[in-house]
Design an enzyme around this catalytic site. Sequence first.
Site, PDB file in Angstrom:
ATOM      1  CB  SER A 144     166.598 104.832  17.623  1.00  0.00           C
ATOM      2  OG  SER A 144     167.396 103.730  18.009  1.00  0.00           O
ATOM      3  CE1 TYR A 169     171.010 107.352  16.034  1.00  0.00           C
ATOM      4  CE2 TYR A 169     170.488 105.430  17.385  1.00  0.00           C
ATOM      5  CZ  TYR A 169     170.298 106.179  16.233  1.00  0.00           C
ATOM      6  OH  TYR A 169     169.396 105.762  15.286  1.00  0.00           O
TER       7      TYR A 169
END
Length: 340
Positions: A144, A169
């Site tokens: 990501s 995350y």
Amino acid sequence: MKILVTGAAGFIGYHVSKKLIGNGHEVVGLDNINDYYDINLKLARLKELGIERDAAEHFNTLTSSHLESVRFQFIRLALEDRSALPQLFEGQKFDAVCNLAAQAGVRYSLENPEAYIDSNVVGFLNILECCRNYNIKHLVYASSSSVYGLNEKIPFETSDSVDHPVSLYAATKKSNELMAHTYSHLYGFHTTGLRFFTVYGPWGRPDMAMFLFTKAILNGKPIKVFNHGKMERDFTYIDDITEGVVRILEKKPSTISERPLYKIYNIGNNNSVKLLDFIDAIENSLDIKAERQLLPMQPGDVEKTWANVTDLMKDYDYHPDTPVRKGIDAFIKWYREYYN
């Protein structure tokens, strides 16, 4: 090839599966269909691939698509299932694995951190172990853009330091990259990590800006604009993302000059768009003006993202070419049809 796509009921996983099938590959899709967002959307994506709702809802049962000439099977399974996952690998003999399954969302990681460790760390370890034990030659996995955290250098490059994540995350995605590096080094198989940048388009996730803005505007409700609109994102249309992922799966890493076993790529639009300009484009497409609620920056968020995709262009001839307005129009057309 025969390819395992995890997260196949998800936004990117659905599109990647569809593209691979269209290119003649045999795909086994895996997803646990959790309730992080509306499972009906996930089941609707699977139905587009020929998997009926009743079949998709059964755990640990491999189901074939009912569509003619579609080479797709689906199994509802969690990556954390340390006994069932190896059985799937042993029975299917995959040529490659595309791991797109993860607990997504920066903001939700503040509320439910355990879900991120279970899926993104424990689950990813199980994938790596299966790749090691069942002779998988190439693992492509989702990282990501959030790993860049507080990085202020623009555009983001894979050589930049990513040691300061600002959400759990992001930390789990950074850990995936480290784990993949270790397994490539120890066990000699190729791993390719893809740092996705703000993907949008038809069948998108309901927790993402494009979806939230469109829904609120059509319902006559104000949209929440964080950091008072002083944000920029490398918005990337789903077809450009899908094209890049599939090219990476189809081209053997060993054919790329000086390509190491372990590799990280940015995958984005190679451009940064102001959030307020993005909202303007949505308003123009809907022909409705939004009521904008200007709010401070949210915890875990960053002000600007921009991907340098030079490496992906060089190694895979990747050229994202969907203008933001065209992508927004396509999403809104889908949204109106899907929600009638």
